[in-house]
Design an enzyme around this catalytic site. Structure first.
Site, short mmCIF file in Angstrom:
data_model
loop_
_atom_site.label_atom_id
_atom_site.label_comp_id
_atom_site.label_asym_id
_atom_site.label_seq_id
_atom_site.Cartn_x
_atom_site.Cartn_y
_atom_site.Cartn_z
N HIS A 284 34.31 36.23 44.91
CA HIS A 284 35.29 36.64 45.93
C HIS A 284 35.08 38.10 46.33
O HIS A 284 35.11 38.46 47.50
CB HIS A 284 36.73 36.51 45.39
CG HIS A 284 37.15 35.14 45.03
ND1 HIS A 284 37.58 34.82 43.75
CD2 HIS A 284 37.22 34.00 45.74
CE1 HIS A 284 37.91 33.54 43.72
NE2 HIS A 284 37.70 33.01 44.91
N LYS B 154 49.61 23.21 44.55
CA LYS B 154 48.48 23.56 43.68
C LYS B 154 48.99 23.77 42.25
O LYS B 154 50.13 24.16 42.04
CB LYS B 154 47.81 24.84 44.16
CG LYS B 154 47.19 24.74 45.53
CD LYS B 154 45.75 24.39 45.44
CE LYS B 154 45.12 24.46 46.82
NZ LYS B 154 43.70 24.47 46.78
N ARG C 141 29.42 29.27 48.53
CA ARG C 141 28.60 29.41 47.34
C ARG C 141 27.38 28.51 47.41
O ARG C 141 26.29 28.90 47.07
CB ARG C 141 29.41 29.05 46.09
CG ARG C 141 30.50 30.04 45.77
CD ARG C 141 31.27 29.56 44.59
NE ARG C 141 31.85 28.25 44.93
CZ ARG C 141 32.91 27.73 44.37
NH1 ARG C 141 33.50 28.35 43.39
NH2 ARG C 141 33.38 26.57 44.75
N SER D 148 36.57 30.14 40.10
CA SER D 148 37.76 30.41 39.29
C SER D 148 37.97 29.31 38.25
O SER D 148 38.35 29.59 37.11
CB SER D 148 39.00 30.51 40.19
OG SER D 148 38.89 31.60 41.06
#
Length: 163
Positions: A18, A42, A96, A134
């Site tokens: 990030h 979430k 990514r 993460s």
């Protein structure tokens, strides 16, 4: 005219991937709004206040980024509404791997449908940061692994305290 870009995410927690995107974006835009999403569907490890605190410590305490150029905010609205609030027509997204692209492409298309003035800018992390997520960081930390290469010092400390 100031070019403001919105970088939305859950940042649960923020990683060097990030941060790499933020640093690259600072070369392209005058201000970066890091939008820490607080949507309720979430399953977060850290609550919204904790994630804001983690991001602030990582960016400003650990990395000493310019507080006049990077702002951290919480939001629970559509990203397009966050853009409107901060008078931005740019959404930043990090990529990514190729596997990220399909989801990000669909998201960019939907945001364009919601507000035709908004453009999505994709930035790639450097190779050494492309594998970091993460999810993996939390899993490695929960199993007692070393996460120093994936997150800042203050984030390591907050993860260890939480887990």
């Amino acid at each position: 005219m100031n070019k403001v870009a919105i970088y939305p995410g859950t940042f649960d927690p923020i990683t060097y991937g990030h941060i790499d995107v933020i640093k690259k974006a600072l070369k392209l835009f005058d201000k970066i709004i890091v939008g820490v999403s607080n949507v309720s569907n979430k399953n977060y490890l850290f609550n919204s206040d904790e994630r804001i605190n983690i991001v602030n410590k990582a960016l400003f305490k650990d990395l000493k980024l310019n507080k006049k150029k990077v702002f951290v905010v919480s939001f629970s609205s559509l990203t397009t509404d966050l853009c409107k609030k901060y008078k931005s027509n740019i959404i930043l997204r990090g990529l990514r791997a190729v596997s990220d692209f399909e989801y990000e492409f669909q998201l960019a298309g939907m945001n364009k449908k919601l507000n035709y003035k908004i453009e999505t800018v994709f930035l790639m992390s450097d190779v050494e940061n492309q594998i970091i997520s993460s999810k993996f960081v939390k899993e490695i930390a929960s199993l007692g692994g070393n996460i120093d290469r994936f997150v800042t010092k203050s984030t390591v400390k907050m993860l260890k305290n939480k887990i």
